[in-house]
Scaffold this motif. Structure first.
Motif, short mmCIF file in Angstrom:
data_model
loop_
_atom_site.label_atom_id
_atom_site.label_comp_id
_atom_site.label_asym_id
_atom_site.label_seq_id
_atom_site.Cartn_x
_atom_site.Cartn_y
_atom_site.Cartn_z
N VAL A 1 -7.93 5.92 -6.94
CA VAL A 1 -7.34 4.73 -6.34
C VAL A 1 -6.93 3.78 -7.46
N GLU A 2 -5.67 3.39 -7.48
CA GLU A 2 -5.16 2.40 -8.43
C GLU A 2 -4.88 1.11 -7.67
N ALA A 3 -5.24 -0.01 -8.28
CA ALA A 3 -5.07 -1.30 -7.61
C ALA A 3 -4.47 -2.33 -8.58
N ALA A 4 -3.75 -3.26 -8.00
CA ALA A 4 -3.18 -4.35 -8.80
C ALA A 4 -3.21 -5.63 -7.98
N VAL B 1 0.86 -1.19 0.00
CA VAL B 1 0.00 0.00 0.00
C VAL B 1 0.89 1.23 0.00
N HIS B 2 0.65 2.11 -0.96
CA HIS B 2 1.46 3.32 -1.03
C HIS B 2 1.33 4.13 0.26
N ALA C 1 -1.83 -4.62 -4.28
CA ALA C 1 -1.18 -3.31 -4.30
C ALA C 1 -2.23 -2.22 -4.44
N LEU C 2 -2.08 -1.15 -3.65
CA LEU C 2 -2.98 0.00 -3.71
C LEU C 2 -2.16 1.27 -3.69
N ALA C 3 -2.58 2.24 -4.50
CA ALA C 3 -1.92 3.55 -4.49
C ALA C 3 -2.96 4.62 -4.77
#
Length: 364
Positions: free
Chosen positions: A352-355, A282-283, A343-345
């Protein structure tokens, strides 16, 4: 075709400065009343940061030639052009250092890289960082180049998404992704709370990854899926604009609250069953953001330890930060084959960007 991160490299400026040194310097600025000084102390002390790296040794008290940012204990406000000139001088070497380390650990030669994706929101010039990587690393002059600019802290995930799309379309592709941010160039000597909070967390650094086919025999992180979500509000709470004296950050106290309020529904939507997640990247936009994510998702204290450790040692390096966290997860011997990583940023918008990623331990 599944794409895989097969190697990650990072780079930091030589100057490492303690959070207390930066706190005391910022609080000593002319015109700061007692209320502003208390706010500086509270923001810097609550940031959960011990040290940061910066490209400006002047901030650590070292006198050098270059951008005039300090006169004794007084911080100066150079014009945007002078700050950007410093970015142009400093950024290429950090891009190349991180990218070179990623490439050397990937098993691929410079002549095998087919695509370059660079990321930055703290400076701009042309020919840009993508061009310089081709020249500095001796890549093929026919390499396809893309630059993602001004996306902010969340930008590493879109860059990895682009790399995954390229490899998915062409399994023979080898994509070099590189992020570099020089946030210290844009310090604003203002007693406005937004600028105090920004000064208390942002730092400089670079991270890079080599993305190739999942058929690779090397350990890595498979890139399984991505998602983007724009929150219902927050457009005015996190912003990054070009001013006359540097780039100006808007970062209000609403940002952690918005993330805390909306992250649970977003995570359920883009990541699925959270109980199936084995590790989190997480960022660390700040300690309060990590706290809100941890509480909203019901995570135990250990879940965000990798993010908190990167924040403690390096601060918030904007887009590069997530690659530092993924690097540490990839190097963690306790992470085993098949571990699922989320992953979150978070970036301006509020976006919100997620992977979704899967750890691969090939034994090669």
């Amino acid at each position: 075709m599944t794409a895989r991160i097969v190697s990650i490299g990072t780079a930091l400026p030589d100057t490492r400065v303690s959070q207390t040194t930066l706190r005391d310097l910022f609080a000593a600025q002319p015109g700061f009343d007692r209320k502003s000084q208390r706010l500086v102390g509270a923001a810097f002390d609550a940031a959960a940061i011990d040290t940061r790296h910066v490209v400006l040794p002047q901030l650590a008290g070292t006198e050098v030639e270059g951008l005039p940012v300090r006169d004794g204990d007084t911080l100066l406000m150079p014009p945007t052009g002078a700050r950007n000139d410093e970015y142009r001088r400093r950024a290429p070497d950090l891009f190349a250092a991180a990218a070179g380390r990623a490439l050397s650990g990937s098993g691929y030669g410079a002549n095998e890289v087919t695509h370059v994706v660079t990321v930055s929101c703290t400076g701009m010039f042309a020919p840009g960082p993508d061009y310089h990587l081709v020249r500095d690393l001796g890549l093929s002059p026919t390499v396809e180049r893309y630059h993602l600019g001004f996306i902010g802290c969340a930008a590493a995930i879109p860059a990895l998404r682009l790399a995954a799309r390229i490899v998915g379309d062409d399994p023979a592709a080898v994509v070099l992704v590189a992020c570099c941010e020089l946030c210290s160039l844009h310090w604003q000597t203002s007693s406005h709370p937004d600028q105090i909070v920004a000064a208390s967390v942002f730092a400089d650094g670079a991270g890079a990854a080599v993305v190739a086919s999942g058929n690779s025999s090397r350990d890595g992180l498979d890139l399984d899926g991505f998602a983007t979500h724009v929150t219902d509000d927050g457009e005015k709470d996190m912003a990054w604009t070009v001013g006359d004296s540097g780039f100006e950050m808007t970062l209000t106290p609403e940002v952690p609250r918005i993330i805390g309020r909306e992250i649970s529904a977003i995570a359920d939507d883009v990541l699925g069953d959270l109980s199936a997640v084995d590790a989190w990247a997480v960022h660390p936009g700040g300690r309060s953001i990590l706290d809100r994510v941890e509480n909203a998702l019901g995570l135990d204290a250990a879940a965000l330890a990798p993010s908190r450790e990167v924040l403690r040692r390096h601060g918030n390096m904007s887009s590069a930060t997530l690659l530092f966290i993924l690097r540490d997860l990839l190097a963690d011997a306790e992470r085993v084959e098949g571990d699922r990583v989320a992953a979150l940023a978070f970036g301006p918008g509020l976006t919100v960007e997620a992977a979704r990623l899967t750890m691969r331990r090939t034994g090669a």
